[in-house]
Scaffold this motif. Structure first.
Motif, mmCIF file in Angstrom:
data_model
loop_
_atom_site.group_PDB
_atom_site.id
_atom_site.type_symbol
_atom_site.label_atom_id
_atom_site.label_comp_id
_atom_site.label_asym_id
_atom_site.label_seq_id
_atom_site.Cartn_x
_atom_site.Cartn_y
_atom_site.Cartn_z
ATOM 1 N N GLN A 46 88.569 38.566 54.656
ATOM 2 C CA GLN A 46 88.424 39.269 53.116
ATOM 3 C C GLN A 46 89.053 40.082 53.286
ATOM 4 O O GLN A 46 89.914 40.865 52.597
ATOM 5 C CB GLN A 46 87.313 39.253 52.545
ATOM 6 N N ARG A 47 88.844 40.778 54.585
ATOM 7 C CA ARG A 47 89.589 42.235 55.258
ATOM 8 C C ARG A 47 90.994 42.525 54.876
ATOM 9 O O ARG A 47 91.730 43.247 54.612
ATOM 10 C CB ARG A 47 89.436 42.818 56.339
ATOM 11 N N GLN A 48 91.866 41.374 55.012
ATOM 12 C CA GLN A 48 93.047 40.529 55.601
ATOM 13 C C GLN A 48 93.689 40.437 53.666
ATOM 14 O O GLN A 48 94.892 40.154 53.717
ATOM 15 C CB GLN A 48 92.951 39.296 56.672
ATOM 16 N N GLY A 49 92.796 39.990 52.576
ATOM 17 C CA GLY A 49 93.205 39.246 51.457
ATOM 18 C C GLY A 49 93.514 38.193 51.976
ATOM 19 O O GLY A 49 94.281 37.326 50.918
ATOM 20 N N TYR A 50 92.469 37.885 52.793
ATOM 21 C CA TYR A 50 93.116 35.810 52.460
ATOM 22 C C TYR A 50 91.535 35.075 52.033
ATOM 23 O O TYR A 50 92.029 34.075 51.672
ATOM 24 C CB TYR A 50 92.965 35.682 53.307
ATOM 25 N N TYR A 51 90.349 36.037 51.658
ATOM 26 C CA TYR A 51 89.227 35.644 51.362
ATOM 27 C C TYR A 51 88.624 35.606 50.099
ATOM 28 O O TYR A 51 87.913 36.518 50.908
ATOM 29 C CB TYR A 51 88.624 34.477 52.859
ATOM 30 N N ASP A 52 89.222 35.909 48.903
ATOM 31 C CA ASP A 52 88.411 36.281 47.826
ATOM 32 C C ASP A 52 86.523 36.110 47.583
ATOM 33 O O ASP A 52 86.783 34.888 47.905
ATOM 34 C CB ASP A 52 88.903 36.491 46.913
ATOM 35 N N PRO A 53 85.836 36.954 47.349
ATOM 36 C CA PRO A 53 84.724 36.503 46.964
ATOM 37 C C PRO A 53 84.639 35.527 45.586
ATOM 38 O O PRO A 53 85.982 35.758 44.864
ATOM 39 C CB PRO A 53 84.351 37.469 47.015
ATOM 40 N N PRO A 54 83.833 34.872 45.390
ATOM 41 C CA PRO A 54 83.962 33.143 44.124
ATOM 42 C C PRO A 54 83.520 34.821 43.265
ATOM 43 O O PRO A 54 82.752 35.699 43.358
ATOM 44 C CB PRO A 54 82.245 32.928 44.752
ATOM 45 N N PRO A 55 84.366 34.256 42.084
ATOM 46 C CA PRO A 55 84.203 35.294 40.832
ATOM 47 C C PRO A 55 83.033 35.241 40.412
ATOM 48 O O PRO A 55 81.780 34.519 40.529
ATOM 49 C CB PRO A 55 84.516 34.052 39.838
ATOM 50 N N GLY A 56 82.899 36.778 39.655
ATOM 51 C CA GLY A 56 81.409 37.229 39.015
ATOM 52 C C GLY A 56 80.671 37.677 40.656
ATOM 53 O O GLY A 56 79.670 38.033 40.025
ATOM 54 N N THR A 57 81.420 37.975 41.824
ATOM 55 C CA THR A 57 79.635 38.449 42.974
ATOM 56 C C THR A 57 81.021 39.654 43.461
ATOM 57 O O THR A 57 81.499 40.189 42.893
ATOM 58 C CB THR A 57 79.687 37.146 43.845
ATOM 59 N N SER A 58 80.035 39.835 44.286
ATOM 60 C CA SER A 58 80.069 41.527 44.733
ATOM 61 C C SER A 58 81.550 41.437 44.867
ATOM 62 O O SER A 58 81.776 40.575 45.678
ATOM 63 C CB SER A 58 78.791 41.995 45.702
ATOM 64 N N PRO A 59 82.125 42.251 45.033
ATOM 65 C CA PRO A 59 83.271 42.988 45.741
ATOM 66 C C PRO A 59 83.551 43.180 47.549
ATOM 67 O O PRO A 59 84.312 42.921 48.003
ATOM 68 C CB PRO A 59 84.373 43.645 44.939
ATOM 69 N N TYR A 60 82.256 43.531 47.676
ATOM 70 C CA TYR A 60 82.169 43.626 48.935
ATOM 71 C C TYR A 60 81.764 42.984 50.225
ATOM 72 O O TYR A 60 81.728 42.242 49.494
ATOM 73 C CB TYR A 60 81.563 45.188 48.820
ATOM 74 N N PRO A 61 82.067 42.895 51.161
ATOM 75 C CA PRO A 61 82.325 41.866 52.462
ATOM 76 C C PRO A 61 81.112 41.831 52.587
ATOM 77 O O PRO A 61 79.942 42.706 51.802
ATOM 78 C CB PRO A 61 83.326 42.399 53.302
ATOM 79 N N GLY A 62 80.199 40.800 53.117
ATOM 80 C CA GLY A 62 78.704 40.585 53.733
ATOM 81 C C GLY A 62 78.088 39.213 53.460
ATOM 82 O O GLY A 62 78.047 39.689 52.219
ATOM 83 N N LEU A 63 78.407 38.483 53.895
ATOM 84 C CA LEU A 63 77.316 37.561 53.597
ATOM 85 C C LEU A 63 75.903 37.278 53.869
ATOM 86 O O LEU A 63 75.483 35.929 53.890
ATOM 87 C CB LEU A 63 78.411 35.931 54.164
ATOM 88 N N GLU A 64 75.860 38.076 54.762
ATOM 89 C CA GLU A 64 73.927 38.539 54.490
ATOM 90 C C GLU A 64 73.355 39.384 54.853
ATOM 91 O O GLU A 64 73.949 40.431 55.442
ATOM 92 C CB GLU A 64 73.791 37.241 55.960
ATOM 93 N N CYS A 65 72.358 39.644 54.624
ATOM 94 C CA CYS A 65 71.845 41.385 54.919
ATOM 95 C C CYS A 65 69.627 40.664 55.656
ATOM 96 O O CYS A 65 70.116 39.215 55.063
ATOM 97 C CB CYS A 65 71.781 41.564 54.375
ATOM 98 N N SER A 66 69.415 41.443 55.588
ATOM 99 C CA SER A 66 67.787 41.686 55.301
ATOM 100 C C SER A 66 67.900 43.292 55.040
ATOM 101 O O SER A 66 68.387 43.956 54.994
ATOM 102 C CB SER A 66 67.095 41.707 57.158
ATOM 103 N N GLY A 67 65.964 43.206 54.319
ATOM 104 C CA GLY A 67 66.000 43.990 53.668
ATOM 105 C C GLY A 67 64.716 44.704 53.175
ATOM 106 O O GLY A 67 63.838 43.727 53.430
ATOM 107 N N ARG A 68 65.049 45.045 51.983
ATOM 108 C CA ARG A 68 63.120 45.241 51.312
ATOM 109 C C ARG A 68 63.389 44.956 49.885
ATOM 110 O O ARG A 68 64.228 45.262 49.550
ATOM 111 C CB ARG A 68 61.937 46.346 51.516
ATOM 112 N N VAL A 69 62.403 43.716 49.105
ATOM 113 C CA VAL A 69 62.860 43.306 47.481
ATOM 114 C C VAL A 69 62.512 45.124 47.074
ATOM 115 O O VAL A 69 61.630 46.038 47.171
ATOM 116 C CB VAL A 69 61.562 42.810 47.490
#
Length: 326
Positions: A46-69
């Motif tokens: 994605q950073r290199q411009g070869y893998y855009d996120p699906p339409p309507g989703t966040s434009p920022y990279p990152g396919l997983e996370c942890s945190g609090r609701v």
């Protein structure tokens, strides 16, 4: 909030920590205050411009996370503000906040700390869906995992062993192979020095591997078919070795073998939700019992995402590379 943005595609320096608008959870979504995200090879593309996120989703990279609701969107039940979670994302994990479809949110497993849990959603969903839901690995069979020291590989080794399979791996060099052995790998193949087809045949008395989990694509296609056992299943999940290869259909027919290729990011929400539900049912108890564990190589502060990308590109890591919010 702040997030890692990509103003222009390029090298690791293209990643910029910047102030951006806060996301707002919609119908069936959960807002997560991010503790950590994880770096995946899809992020590099994605950073290199070869893998855009699906339409309507966040434009920022990152396919997983942890945190609090932090907040619940309309129609969400079963979760409360403050719950510790991890989530499979279509994008946006490199940020202080992210929204996730409720079907892709998981509780932090018992015995796993909140930051480390960021290493789990993508690898567990990828391995479980391909090795078990698609390729149907069974006890007593042989699983060959290419890239055994990667995040995907370290999880595939452990899950293969947990169900009673014999696990073979390829990796570059004795140090990485030693780490794979610590996780339970039975057959260790240094792809720099050894031919994995010959080694897997030797280790299985000529039978071959029942299931192969492949990250290389075209470069390994012909040899993977040769390495398969009769009724074997080749699951392609990466294209690091190219996208176009020649497939010997005669060899495939003779072995009554199957080749599948899947990606996780572009699947419909209902398919992702089904995979996440299966992961929660089958993998989360193994994590709670300590039978399976996340493998984290190192963690960087999220603003240092460029250095984290350089680490992944260098292939010096074993397991996952994390990004921790400031």
């Amino acid at each position: 909030m702040h997030a890692i943005t990509i103003p222009e595609p390029g090298g690791p320096e293209a990643l910029v920590w910047a102030e951006v608008p806060d996301p707002v959870p919609g119908e069936g979504e959960i807002l997560i205050e991010v503790a950590a995200g994880a770096v995946n090879r899809a992020d590099l593309l994605q950073r290199q411009g070869y893998y855009d996120p699906p339409p309507g989703t966040s434009p920022y990279p990152g396919l997983e996370c942890s945190g609090r609701v932090a907040a619940l969107g309309p129609g969400v039940a079963g979760w409360s503000v403050g719950d510790e979670v991890c989530a499979l994302l279509a994008g946006g994990g490199y940020a202080e906040k992210v929204v996730a479809p409720v079907g892709q949110v998981l509780p932090v497993p018992e015995g796993v700390d909140l930051v480390t849990a960021a290493a789990l959603p993508e690898v567990t969903a990828t391995v479980w869906s391909n090795v078990f839901m698609v390729a149907h690995l069974r006890p007593g069979e042989t699983l060959l995992v290419h890239g055994g020291s990667s995040g995907i590989g370290t999880m595939a080794i452990q899950l293969g062993k947990a169900v009673g399979a014999r696990v073979a791996v390829t990796a570059g060099g004795p140090e990485k192979l030693a780490r794979c052995a610590e996780l339970g790998a039975d057959i260790l193949i240094d792809y720099r020095e050894q031919d994995f087809v010959e080694e897997i045949k030797k280790a299985t008395d000529g039978a071959g591997a029942d299931v192969i989990l492949d990250i290389m694509g075209a470069k390994y296609l012909d040899r993977n078919i040769k390495a398969l056992a009769v009724n074997g299943r080749l699951a392609v999940i990466g294209l690091q070795g190219g996208v176009k290869g020649e497939l010997n259909l005669g060899a495939l027919l003779a072995k009554r073998a199957a080749v599948t290729a899947t990606s996780l990011r572009m699947r419909p929400l209902e398919e992702k939700a089904a995979i996440v539900a299966a992961v929660r049912e089958h993998v989360w108890p193994l994590l709670a019992a300590g039978t399976v564990r996340p493998v984290v190589d190192r963690a960087f502060p999220m603003p240092e995402a460029p250095e984290a990308h350089r680490t992944l590109e260098s292939s010096t890591h074993v397991g996952k590379v994390l990004l921790v919010t400031p």
